[in-house]
Each structure stands twice: as C-alpha cells, then as structure tokens.
Design a protein around this motif. Sequence first.
Motif, PDB file in Angstrom:
ATOM      1  N   THR A  69      20.800  21.143  76.341  1.00  0.00           N
ATOM      2  CA  THR A  69      21.022  19.987  75.315  1.00  0.00           C
ATOM      3  C   THR A  69      20.843  20.341  73.718  1.00  0.00           C
ATOM      4  N   ARG A  70      20.158  21.290  73.613  1.00  0.00           N
ATOM      5  CA  ARG A  70      20.157  21.629  72.223  1.00  0.00           C
ATOM      6  C   ARG A  70      21.135  22.434  71.658  1.00  0.00           C
ATOM      7  N   TRP A 113      20.755  26.334  71.201  1.00  0.00           N
ATOM      8  CA  TRP A 113      20.350  27.081  72.495  1.00  0.00           C
ATOM      9  C   TRP A 113      21.676  27.091  73.293  1.00  0.00           C
ATOM     10  N   LYS A 114      22.660  26.623  73.084  1.00  0.00           N
ATOM     11  CA  LYS A 114      23.816  26.514  73.996  1.00  0.00           C
ATOM     12  C   LYS A 114      24.633  28.179  74.206  1.00  0.00           C
ATOM     13  N   ILE A 115      25.031  28.381  75.200  1.00  0.00           N
ATOM     14  CA  ILE A 115      25.808  29.587  75.284  1.00  0.00           C
ATOM     15  C   ILE A 115      27.146  29.433  75.229  1.00  0.00           C
ATOM     16  N   SER A 116      27.639  30.397  74.256  1.00  0.00           N
ATOM     17  CA  SER A 116      28.890  30.146  74.036  1.00  0.00           C
ATOM     18  C   SER A 116      29.931  30.327  75.237  1.00  0.00           C
ATOM     19  N   GLY A 117      31.111  29.690  75.147  1.00  0.00           N
ATOM     20  CA  GLY A 117      32.252  30.041  76.126  1.00  0.00           C
ATOM     21  C   GLY A 117      32.638  31.245  76.121  1.00  0.00           C
ATOM     22  N   ALA A 130      30.670  26.671  85.407  1.00  0.00           N
ATOM     23  CA  ALA A 130      29.574  27.144  84.778  1.00  0.00           C
ATOM     24  C   ALA A 130      29.451  26.528  83.291  1.00  0.00           C
ATOM     25  N   LYS A 131      30.535  26.380  82.633  1.00  0.00           N
ATOM     26  CA  LYS A 131      30.935  25.960  81.216  1.00  0.00           C
ATOM     27  C   LYS A 131      30.072  24.506  81.611  1.00  0.00           C
ATOM     28  N   ALA A 132      30.646  23.451  82.195  1.00  0.00           N
ATOM     29  CA  ALA A 132      30.419  22.300  82.180  1.00  0.00           C
ATOM     30  C   ALA A 132      28.696  22.060  82.683  1.00  0.00           C
ATOM     31  N   MET A 133      28.226  22.893  83.668  1.00  0.00           N
ATOM     32  CA  MET A 133      26.981  23.006  83.805  1.00  0.00           C
ATOM     33  C   MET A 133      26.046  23.119  82.630  1.00  0.00           C
ATOM     34  N   ALA A 134      26.291  24.307  82.051  1.00  0.00           N
ATOM     35  CA  ALA A 134      25.229  24.997  81.225  1.00  0.00           C
ATOM     36  C   ALA A 134      25.584  23.824  79.709  1.00  0.00           C
ATOM     37  N   ASP A 135      26.635  23.396  79.488  1.00  0.00           N
ATOM     38  CA  ASP A 135      26.757  22.361  78.681  1.00  0.00           C
ATOM     39  C   ASP A 135      25.750  20.987  78.784  1.00  0.00           C
ATOM     40  N   CYS A 136      25.847  20.763  80.227  1.00  0.00           N
ATOM     41  CA  CYS A 136      25.138  19.396  80.487  1.00  0.00           C
ATOM     42  C   CYS A 136      23.508  19.783  80.501  1.00  0.00           C
ATOM     43  N   PHE A 137      23.171  20.892  80.861  1.00  0.00           N
ATOM     44  CA  PHE A 137      21.818  21.350  81.097  1.00  0.00           C
ATOM     45  C   PHE A 137      20.938  21.670  79.859  1.00  0.00           C
TER      46      PHE A 137
END
Length: 280
Positions: A180-181, A184-188, A171-178
């Motif tokens: 991009t801003r 807007w990123k979700i923290s680990g 999930a971390k890898a997918m969220a970091d890829c999807f």
Amino acid sequence: MPNDNFNRYCEELLAKYARRNQQAVARHLESLCEILRQEGNHVVQTMFGGSVRRNTYVNGLSDVDVLLIVNQSSLANQPPARVIEYVRDTIQRRLNQNPVTAGNLAVTVGYSGGVEIQILPAIRTSSGGIRIAEPGSTQWSNVSHPEGFAKKLSEVNHARNGRVVPVIKLAKAMADCFITRQDWKISGYHLESLAIDAFRNYQSAQDPKSMLTRLLTHSITAVMQPITNTTGQSRYVDEYLGPADAKARRRASTHFGQMRGMVNSCTTRAEFNALFCEGN
C-alpha cells in the motif's frame, strides 16, 4: 481451496480486467494521440510505450504510457523540461476539464474512473533508438530500444502458450493491492522483467495458480540482485531498489514471500477477492 476453484476465479478476474473500461482507455489514448498529432511538425510519431503495448495493462494501475516522439524541429533541440512543459500546455488547452500535470519525466492526464495516462516525450536517434528524460537530470537519457524488451516478453509469452501475460496482470494487481505504501511499490516494468526470467525455461503446469506461485517464488530470490536493463535506457531495470542486498530489496523479497503465502493459504472466495482488492 481446490486449485480448480482458484484458477477459475483467476480466469474470471482476468476477464473482468479485459472488460473494465477497456473501450474508454482506448478512446482516451486515441484522443490524446490525435491532439498531439495535430501539432504540426512537432510530432513525428506517437506509440504505446508501456504496458498497453506489451498487453500487460491492468485498469486502475497507473502504468499506461504513450511515447511522443518529436522530429528534428526546434522542439527536438530543447531540453526535456521544455518539451514536457509544451506537451502539458498543449493537452491542457484541449482538455481543460481534466487534471494535467507535468512531472520530471512525463505528463500525466487524469480521467474519471481513476484512469491515468502518461505521455513520455522522446526523441528518435539516427540508430533507431529513442531518448527520454533522464531521471535526476536535466538532459535526455541514454539511447533506449523498448521494442527489444516488448519482443522478448512476447517471445516468452508465446513459448508458454500465451499464459505469461495473464499471470503478469494478476501479479501486478496483487502487488498493487498488497503493497500500500507508494514508495514501496514494485514497478510494472520490473515485474515484467522478473516474469521474463521466471518463465524463460519454465516447463511446469501452466494454470494461473501454478504460474503465479512460480513468479512470486522466483522473485523472492531474484529481486535481491539488480536486473540489467536491456532497453539501454538505464543500467538496471530496478535501480529504484538500490544495490544488491539493499534494505529495499530485502523488503521487496519479504513482500513477494508474503504474497506467495497468501496465494497458497487462500481457502475461500472472500480471501481470493482480498488478494486483489476486489469486492466480495
């Protein structure tokens, strides 16, 4: 794509994460800890405080951190900014070829291959908790007990046969890829908290696709409400998204829904690789 193929690709990707620079990361961490331990009475303990300790680290995502716990020396009586400055200067003297930067909360050390390690200065309290720099303040934070969160994640992971931590990595890898801003990123830490809640009473299939879908589905709704921070460091895990139903929360919910849709509609290996920004 048959679920068996998706799950096999997930297992291959997780094995790749485990191999990729794993020894280098461990070597960097040990080197940094040794540098800081050599600073006499200033350092009483160094410990993994972030995803490395919780075993949810994914190489290339900047969520590695080490807690540098100072003792009751003159350094322990200084404000966070002074301690952070001291740590930065100490590391920079020894690693003068590496980028070493000081932020409001931590010192970040960069290495080749995109690895970044964050050093969070902390002070130990008489109750056994720790204090780190308070975001948006010049003072130390409320007392935090990160060991409690790590234990809770470990218990949920154990109850689900060790399958929760691998899904968090995906999930971390997918969220970091999807997403991009950067703003807007979700923290680990937030994703880990969502996973604890998603799998606390989970009784369904434990293959990667089923559990990744479960985490994303749960997060669509759960992200709309603040999650209480059980470590005590702050009131909520996800304060960066604002109050309940805030615009940032609606955006995050939409992102989780889009990621779930991408998982369910994935039909080829190329599409799978694209989910995680992996080469074809």
